[in-house]
Write a protein that holds these residues in place. Structure first.
Motif, PDB file in Angstrom:
ATOM      1  N   ALA A  85      -1.958 -27.142 -25.248  1.00 27.96           N
ATOM      2  CA  ALA A  85      -2.969 -26.764 -24.256  1.00 27.96           C
ATOM      3  C   ALA A  85      -2.760 -27.562 -22.963  1.00 27.96           C
ATOM      4  O   ALA A  85      -2.909 -27.033 -21.866  1.00 27.96           O
ATOM      5  N   GLY A  86      -2.402 -28.824 -23.101  1.00 26.17           N
ATOM      6  CA  GLY A  86      -2.108 -29.642 -21.928  1.00 26.17           C
ATOM      7  C   GLY A  86      -0.898 -29.120 -21.169  1.00 26.17           C
ATOM      8  O   GLY A  86      -0.866 -29.140 -19.943  1.00 26.17           O
ATOM      9  N   ILE A  87       0.086 -28.646 -21.892  1.00 20.83           N
ATOM     10  CA  ILE A  87       1.283 -28.081 -21.266  1.00 20.83           C
ATOM     11  C   ILE A  87       0.956 -26.746 -20.597  1.00 20.83           C
ATOM     12  O   ILE A  87       1.406 -26.476 -19.483  1.00 20.83           O
ATOM     13  N   ALA A  88       0.162 -25.922 -21.277  1.00 21.02           N
ATOM     14  CA  ALA A  88      -0.198 -24.605 -20.727  1.00 21.02           C
ATOM     15  C   ALA A  88      -1.032 -24.755 -19.464  1.00 21.02           C
ATOM     16  O   ALA A  88      -0.888 -23.985 -18.519  1.00 21.02           O
ATOM     17  N   GLY A  89      -1.904 -25.753 -19.442  1.00 17.45           N
ATOM     18  CA  GLY A  89      -2.727 -26.010 -18.269  1.00 17.45           C
ATOM     19  C   GLY A  89      -4.146 -25.513 -18.445  1.00 17.45           C
ATOM     20  O   GLY A  89      -4.441 -24.720 -19.346  1.00 17.45           O
ATOM     21  N   PRO A  90      -5.032 -25.981 -17.580  1.00 20.02           N
ATOM     22  CA  PRO A  90      -6.455 -25.635 -17.672  1.00 20.02           C
ATOM     23  C   PRO A  90      -6.692 -24.121 -17.588  1.00 20.02           C
ATOM     24  O   PRO A  90      -6.038 -23.429 -16.811  1.00 20.02           O
ATOM     25  N   GLY A  91      -7.598 -23.662 -18.411  1.00 18.51           N
ATOM     26  CA  GLY A  91      -7.969 -22.255 -18.394  1.00 18.51           C
ATOM     27  C   GLY A  91      -6.947 -21.321 -19.031  1.00 18.51           C
ATOM     28  O   GLY A  91      -7.059 -20.107 -18.912  1.00 18.51           O
ATOM     29  N   ARG A  92      -5.978 -21.881 -19.704  1.00 15.79           N
ATOM     30  CA  ARG A  92      -4.927 -21.052 -20.320  1.00 15.79           C
ATOM     31  C   ARG A  92      -4.881 -21.258 -21.833  1.00 15.79           C
ATOM     32  O   ARG A  92      -3.818 -21.433 -22.425  1.00 15.79           O
ATOM     33  N   GLU A  93      -6.055 -21.236 -22.449  1.00 14.69           N
ATOM     34  CA  GLU A  93      -6.147 -21.457 -23.887  1.00 14.69           C
ATOM     35  C   GLU A  93      -5.385 -20.387 -24.669  1.00 14.69           C
ATOM     36  O   GLU A  93      -4.787 -20.664 -25.705  1.00 14.69           O
ATOM     37  N   GLY A  94      -5.421 -19.158 -24.164  1.00 12.16           N
ATOM     38  CA  GLY A  94      -4.687 -18.075 -24.835  1.00 12.16           C
ATOM     39  C   GLY A  94      -3.198 -18.349 -24.878  1.00 12.16           C
ATOM     40  O   GLY A  94      -2.543 -18.139 -25.904  1.00 12.16           O
ATOM     41  N   LEU A  95      -2.645 -18.815 -23.767  1.00  7.66           N
ATOM     42  CA  LEU A  95      -1.227 -19.158 -23.721  1.00  7.66           C
ATOM     43  C   LEU A  95      -0.923 -20.303 -24.686  1.00  7.66           C
ATOM     44  O   LEU A  95       0.078 -20.271 -25.399  1.00  7.66           O
ATOM     45  N   ALA A 130      14.517 -21.997 -32.544  1.00  8.34           N
ATOM     46  CA  ALA A 130      13.915 -22.630 -31.365  1.00  8.34           C
ATOM     47  C   ALA A 130      14.383 -21.947 -30.085  1.00  8.34           C
ATOM     48  O   ALA A 130      13.597 -21.765 -29.155  1.00  8.34           O
ATOM     49  N   VAL A 131      15.638 -21.566 -30.036  1.00  9.28           N
ATOM     50  CA  VAL A 131      16.174 -20.885 -28.851  1.00  9.28           C
ATOM     51  C   VAL A 131      15.466 -19.548 -28.662  1.00  9.28           C
ATOM     52  O   VAL A 131      15.027 -19.210 -27.552  1.00  9.28           O
ATOM     53  N   ARG A 132      15.331 -18.780 -29.738  1.00  7.82           N
ATOM     54  CA  ARG A 132      14.658 -17.478 -29.648  1.00  7.82           C
ATOM     55  C   ARG A 132      13.180 -17.642 -29.308  1.00  7.82           C
ATOM     56  O   ARG A 132      12.622 -16.865 -28.513  1.00  7.82           O
ATOM     57  N   ALA A 133      12.536 -18.647 -29.881  1.00  4.57           N
ATOM     58  CA  ALA A 133      11.117 -18.888 -29.586  1.00  4.57           C
ATOM     59  C   ALA A 133      10.934 -19.312 -28.126  1.00  4.57           C
ATOM     60  O   ALA A 133       9.959 -18.915 -27.487  1.00  4.57           O
ATOM     61  N   ARG A 134      11.858 -20.105 -27.598  1.00  4.39           N
ATOM     62  CA  ARG A 134      11.781 -20.504 -26.188  1.00  4.39           C
ATOM     63  C   ARG A 134      11.874 -19.280 -25.287  1.00  4.39           C
ATOM     64  O   ARG A 134      11.126 -19.168 -24.313  1.00  4.39           O
ATOM     65  N   GLU A 135      12.766 -18.357 -25.609  1.00 10.13           N
ATOM     66  CA  GLU A 135      12.884 -17.127 -24.816  1.00 10.13           C
ATOM     67  C   GLU A 135      11.563 -16.362 -24.824  1.00 10.13           C
ATOM     68  O   GLU A 135      11.113 -15.873 -23.787  1.00 10.13           O
ATOM     69  N   ALA A 136      10.936 -16.267 -25.989  1.00  9.68           N
ATOM     70  CA  ALA A 136       9.636 -15.583 -26.094  1.00  9.68           C
ATOM     71  C   ALA A 136       8.563 -16.345 -25.322  1.00  9.68           C
ATOM     72  O   ALA A 136       7.707 -15.741 -24.671  1.00  9.68           O
ATOM     73  N   ALA A 137       8.616 -17.669 -25.372  1.00  7.78           N
ATOM     74  CA  ALA A 137       7.636 -18.482 -24.642  1.00  7.78           C
ATOM     75  C   ALA A 137       7.736 -18.217 -23.138  1.00  7.78           C
ATOM     76  O   ALA A 137       6.710 -18.114 -22.460  1.00  7.78           O
ATOM     77  N   TYR A 138       8.950 -18.117 -22.620  1.00  9.01           N
ATOM     78  CA  TYR A 138       9.116 -17.854 -21.197  1.00  9.01           C
ATOM     79  C   TYR A 138       8.552 -16.484 -20.810  1.00  9.01           C
ATOM     80  O   TYR A 138       7.967 -16.335 -19.745  1.00  9.01           O
ATOM     81  N   VAL A 139       8.686 -15.500 -21.673  1.00 10.01           N
ATOM     82  CA  VAL A 139       8.098 -14.186 -21.423  1.00 10.01           C
ATOM     83  C   VAL A 139       6.579 -14.330 -21.340  1.00 10.01           C
ATOM     84  O   VAL A 139       5.942 -13.786 -20.433  1.00 10.01           O
ATOM     85  N   LEU A 140       5.991 -15.097 -22.264  1.00 16.66           N
ATOM     86  CA  LEU A 140       4.535 -15.291 -22.266  1.00 16.66           C
ATOM     87  C   LEU A 140       4.068 -16.053 -21.031  1.00 16.66           C
ATOM     88  O   LEU A 140       3.034 -15.717 -20.438  1.00 16.66           O
ATOM     89  N   VAL A 141       4.815 -17.068 -20.637  1.00 14.53           N
ATOM     90  CA  VAL A 141       4.452 -17.859 -19.451  1.00 14.53           C
ATOM     91  C   VAL A 141       4.473 -16.967 -18.213  1.00 14.53           C
ATOM     92  O   VAL A 141       3.542 -17.009 -17.397  1.00 14.53           O
ATOM     93  N   ARG A 142       5.518 -16.168 -18.086  1.00  6.79           N
ATOM     94  CA  ARG A 142       5.598 -15.264 -16.927  1.00  6.79           C
ATOM     95  C   ARG A 142       4.467 -14.237 -16.945  1.00  6.79           C
ATOM     96  O   ARG A 142       3.847 -13.975 -15.920  1.00  6.79           O
ATOM     97  N   ALA A 143       4.155 -13.690 -18.104  1.00  6.35           N
ATOM     98  CA  ALA A 143       3.084 -12.698 -18.231  1.00  6.35           C
ATOM     99  C   ALA A 143       1.725 -13.313 -17.926  1.00  6.35           C
ATOM    100  O   ALA A 143       0.821 -12.645 -17.409  1.00  6.35           O
ATOM    101  N   ASP A 144       1.596 -14.608 -18.224  1.00  2.80           N
ATOM    102  CA  ASP A 144       0.333 -15.312 -17.969  1.00  2.80           C
ATOM    103  C   ASP A 144       0.184 -15.692 -16.498  1.00  2.80           C
ATOM    104  O   ASP A 144      -0.885 -16.121 -16.072  1.00  2.80           O
ATOM    105  N   GLY A 145       1.264 -15.593 -15.764  1.00  2.00           N
ATOM    106  CA  GLY A 145       1.215 -15.921 -14.342  1.00  2.00           C
ATOM    107  C   GLY A 145       1.336 -17.389 -14.051  1.00  2.00           C
ATOM    108  O   GLY A 145       1.036 -17.850 -12.946  1.00  2.00           O
ATOM    109  N   THR A 146       1.807 -18.197 -15.023  1.00  2.00           N
ATOM    110  CA  THR A 146       1.925 -19.634 -14.815  1.00  2.00           C
ATOM    111  C   THR A 146       3.320 -20.054 -14.391  1.00  2.00           C
ATOM    112  O   THR A 146       3.544 -21.221 -14.138  1.00  2.00           O
ATOM    113  N   GLY A 147       4.258 -19.184 -14.405  1.00  2.00           N
ATOM    114  CA  GLY A 147       5.598 -19.633 -14.062  1.00  2.00           C
ATOM    115  C   GLY A 147       6.467 -18.602 -13.646  1.00  2.00           C
ATOM    116  O   GLY A 147       6.967 -17.739 -13.403  1.00  2.00           O
TER     117      GLY A 147
END
Length: 181
Positions: free
Chosen positions: A130-140, A164-181
């Motif tokens: 949650a700290g990494i995702a940032g405030p207000g991004r509990e879903g992420l 871990a490599v495949r999960a990181r790729e999925a994480a980046y998709v989620l971060v972009r979709a969330d508008g954080t990166g």
């Protein structure tokens, strides 16, 4: 030998055996043998196997969370750092999955002390994410937790960095979709 050194030797033996072979497969006599601590002293320090399992998991939690926290602290890409850290862990020769999920899988809701440590560890991991995702991004943060846990389970069956490599790729998709990166 003082009690602190005896505890360390017992916990070292317990961790190696419980993680490699499972909690139920390892008896207290085996831990006594591996640690070199007399059975009477073992039971004085840890009156029941549950107490030893709880202490092993608590110590593992402190070390695991400190290492992951250090790996992500101050990183320009803390999400990537999480999965890079996981890839290294998954590649260790003695990797056998998540000790906390393994304990829960073996013991279920059984020993309350063990279940408390497992739940606390997962809450700490959730808080770190949650700290990494940032405030207000509990879903992420929850999505990242699912990726971390899923990758860990997959890596237990298929050791190496791939999950871990495949999960990181999925994480980046989620971060972009969330508008954080």
């Amino acid at each position: 030998m003082n009690d602190e050194e005896a505890r360390t030797r017992l916990l070292d033996a317990a961790e190696a055996l419980f993680y490699a072979e499972g909690i139920q497969a390892v008896g207290m006599d085996r831990i006594r043998t591996e640690s070199g601590i007399p059975l009477k002293r073992l039971y004085r320090l840890y009156p029941a196997k549950e107490a030893l399992v709880t202490a092993y998991l608590e110590r593992r939690d402190r070390r695991w969370m400190a290492s992951l926290s250090a790996a992500t602290r101050g990183q320009a890409d803390p999400v990537g750092a999480v999965f890079e850290w996981l890839a290294e862990w998954f590649s260790e020769p003695d990797f056998r999955g998540c000790a906390f999920l393994n304990a829960y899988g073996e013991l279920g809701a059984g020993p309350a002390g063990v279940l408390d440590v497992v739940r606390r560890h997962k809450a700490e991991l959730r808080a770190l994410l949650a700290g990494i995702a940032g405030p207000g991004r509990e879903g992420l943060a929850e999505q990242l937790l699912l990726l971390v846990e899923g990758a860990t389970v997959v890596a237990a069956l298929e050791p190496g960095p791939g999950a871990a490599v495949r999960a990181r790729e999925a994480a980046y998709v989620l971060v972009r979709a969330d508008g954080t990166g």
